[in-house]
Design an enzyme around this catalytic site. Structure first.
Site, mmCIF file in Angstrom:
data_model
loop_
_atom_site.group_PDB
_atom_site.id
_atom_site.type_symbol
_atom_site.label_atom_id
_atom_site.label_comp_id
_atom_site.label_asym_id
_atom_site.label_seq_id
_atom_site.Cartn_x
_atom_site.Cartn_y
_atom_site.Cartn_z
ATOM 1 N N HIS A 53 6.762 -1.915 5.632
ATOM 2 C CA HIS A 53 5.489 -1.891 4.900
ATOM 3 C C HIS A 53 5.662 -2.752 3.642
ATOM 4 O O HIS A 53 4.836 -3.599 3.331
ATOM 5 C CB HIS A 53 5.126 -0.456 4.560
ATOM 6 C CG HIS A 53 3.865 -0.294 3.773
ATOM 7 N ND1 HIS A 53 2.620 -0.574 4.282
ATOM 8 C CD2 HIS A 53 3.658 0.119 2.488
ATOM 9 C CE1 HIS A 53 1.703 -0.344 3.347
ATOM 10 N NE2 HIS A 53 2.306 0.066 2.246
ATOM 11 N N ASP A 73 -1.305 2.153 -5.638
ATOM 12 C CA ASP A 73 -1.778 3.504 -5.328
ATOM 13 C C ASP A 73 -0.609 4.488 -5.149
ATOM 14 O O ASP A 73 -0.815 5.639 -4.764
ATOM 15 C CB ASP A 73 -2.706 3.509 -4.105
ATOM 16 C CG ASP A 73 -2.059 2.954 -2.858
ATOM 17 O OD1 ASP A 73 -1.170 2.090 -2.976
ATOM 18 O OD2 ASP A 73 -2.437 3.393 -1.751
ATOM 19 N N HIS A 74 0.611 4.039 -5.471
ATOM 20 C CA HIS A 74 1.785 4.926 -5.449
ATOM 21 C C HIS A 74 2.529 4.947 -6.791
ATOM 22 O O HIS A 74 3.366 5.813 -7.008
ATOM 23 C CB HIS A 74 2.740 4.530 -4.319
ATOM 24 C CG HIS A 74 2.106 4.694 -2.963
ATOM 25 N ND1 HIS A 74 2.383 5.755 -2.133
ATOM 26 C CD2 HIS A 74 1.148 3.959 -2.335
ATOM 27 C CE1 HIS A 74 1.640 5.652 -1.035
ATOM 28 N NE2 HIS A 74 0.887 4.579 -1.140
ATOM 29 N N HIS A 123 -0.866 9.208 2.652
ATOM 30 C CA HIS A 123 -2.333 9.123 2.760
ATOM 31 C C HIS A 123 -2.876 10.126 3.774
ATOM 32 O O HIS A 123 -2.256 10.357 4.812
ATOM 33 C CB HIS A 123 -2.774 7.724 3.244
ATOM 34 C CG HIS A 123 -2.616 6.639 2.232
ATOM 35 N ND1 HIS A 123 -3.617 6.303 1.342
ATOM 36 C CD2 HIS A 123 -1.583 5.814 1.977
ATOM 37 C CE1 HIS A 123 -3.197 5.291 0.578
ATOM 38 N NE2 HIS A 123 -1.961 4.983 0.938
ATOM 39 N N HIS A 143 3.421 -0.329 -4.379
ATOM 40 C CA HIS A 143 1.959 -0.496 -4.344
ATOM 41 C C HIS A 143 1.289 0.390 -5.402
ATOM 42 O O HIS A 143 1.710 1.529 -5.633
ATOM 43 C CB HIS A 143 1.405 -0.173 -2.951
ATOM 44 C CG HIS A 143 1.698 -1.251 -1.950
ATOM 45 N ND1 HIS A 143 1.712 -1.028 -0.594
ATOM 46 C CD2 HIS A 143 1.990 -2.568 -2.115
ATOM 47 C CE1 HIS A 143 1.996 -2.165 0.035
ATOM 48 N NE2 HIS A 143 2.168 -3.119 -0.873
ATOM 49 N N ASP A 147 4.210 5.246 2.608
ATOM 50 C CA ASP A 147 3.346 4.528 3.553
ATOM 51 C C ASP A 147 4.116 4.001 4.749
ATOM 52 O O ASP A 147 3.702 3.020 5.381
ATOM 53 C CB ASP A 147 2.657 3.350 2.848
ATOM 54 C CG ASP A 147 1.528 3.799 1.945
ATOM 55 O OD1 ASP A 147 1.247 5.009 1.899
ATOM 56 O OD2 ASP A 147 0.919 2.927 1.291
ATOM 57 N N HIS A 187 7.406 3.209 -2.999
ATOM 58 C CA HIS A 187 7.292 1.748 -2.986
ATOM 59 C C HIS A 187 6.341 1.312 -4.090
ATOM 60 O O HIS A 187 5.707 2.143 -4.730
ATOM 61 C CB HIS A 187 6.874 1.227 -1.609
ATOM 62 C CG HIS A 187 5.487 1.622 -1.173
ATOM 63 N ND1 HIS A 187 5.124 2.931 -0.958
ATOM 64 C CD2 HIS A 187 4.379 0.877 -0.913
ATOM 65 C CE1 HIS A 187 3.850 2.970 -0.576
ATOM 66 N NE2 HIS A 187 3.372 1.737 -0.551
#
Ligand SMILES: [Zn+2]
Length: 255
Positions: free
Chosen positions: A110, A58-59, A167, A56, A129, A54
């Protein structure tokens, strides 16, 4: 198939997925390019593909740097929010990493563009996530019924499927789960293990579908003990799957 977890930022995981036949590799969810490129050198593989779950940061925050270092990479993704996207995919599509094949599973909630990659022959799924060990992602762009539907698709995978999540939240997730199911012995044992791993800076990835079915409160909306705990605390809560799930999610948001 070989999977190499690569810690990213404070608690994220990228995963290097290696086809041991061709030595070609893909990277699932790259937040930082540097540690990924080091792993590519160490494993002596040819990186061909980025597999983001996805959009975001941090991905996908490392996509542009990876593309600068390795021009020509194929970048899969569900929507245009994926940096460097070269191939849009939808539910049921097949993607390739060397000789390995994965099926895209669309699992929104999400985010509305969240997907998982299921390597059926190798019994491995990358869930970003949406599904964590002992937890699920926050509902940023969807609601409880949407997340139940998405998680149900993952629940339908074979029990032995290894689940590679986005995570390292496992100890806290299972500590929360115990507040709802204190008599779940499998959960208690898994929490003790996760706590020991956390204390020595270890890792809990991957989990399995089987283990999640037994311990993850976000897959256990039908659990008698979980429902009894909620009924006692919230006598007016309707005992529907959606209401039980939504209350569990809301409690975790403030845990
Ligand atoms: Zn996210």
């Amino acid at each position: 198939m070989k999977v190499v977890p690569i810690p990213q930022l404070s608690d994220n995981y990228a995963y290097l997925v290696v086809d041991e036949g061709t030595r070609q590799a893909g990277i699932v969810d790259c937040a930082e390019a540097e540690p990924v490129l080091r792993a590519v050198e160490r494993e002596k593989v040819d990186l061909t593909t980025i597999l983001p779950t996805h959009h975001h940061l941090d991905h996908v925050g490392g996509n542009d740097d990876l593309l600068a270092a390795r021009p020509g990479l194929t970048v899969y993704g569900f929507d245009e929010r994926i940096p460097g996207l070269t191939k849009r995919v939808a539910d049921g599509d097949s993607v390739q990493v060397g000789g390995l094949a994965a099926r895209v599973i669309y699992i929104p909630a999400h985010t509305t563009g969240h997907i998982a990659y299921f390597f059926e022959r190798d019994r491995a799924v990358f869930t970003g996530d949406t599904l964590f060990a002992g937890g699920c992602g926050r509902l940023f762009e969807g609601d409880a019924p949407m997340m139940i539907k998405s998680l149900s698709k993952l629940l339908a995978l074979p029990d032995e499927t290894r689940v590679y999540f986005g995570h390292e939240y496992t100890e806290k997730n299972l500590r929360f789960a115990l507040t709802l199911e204190p008599r779940n012995e499998t959960l208690r044992q898994k929490h003790a293990w996760a706590k020991a791993e956390a204390e020595k800076g270890g890792t809990t990835t991957p989990t399995t579908i089987d283990s999640e079915k037994a311990t993850n409160p976000f897959l256990r909306w039908k659990s008698e003990e979980l429902r009894a705990t909620l009924r006692e605390r919230y006598p007016d809560l309707p005992m529907t799957d959606e209401a039980v799930f939504a209350k569990t999610r809301a409690l975790k948001d403030h845990f």
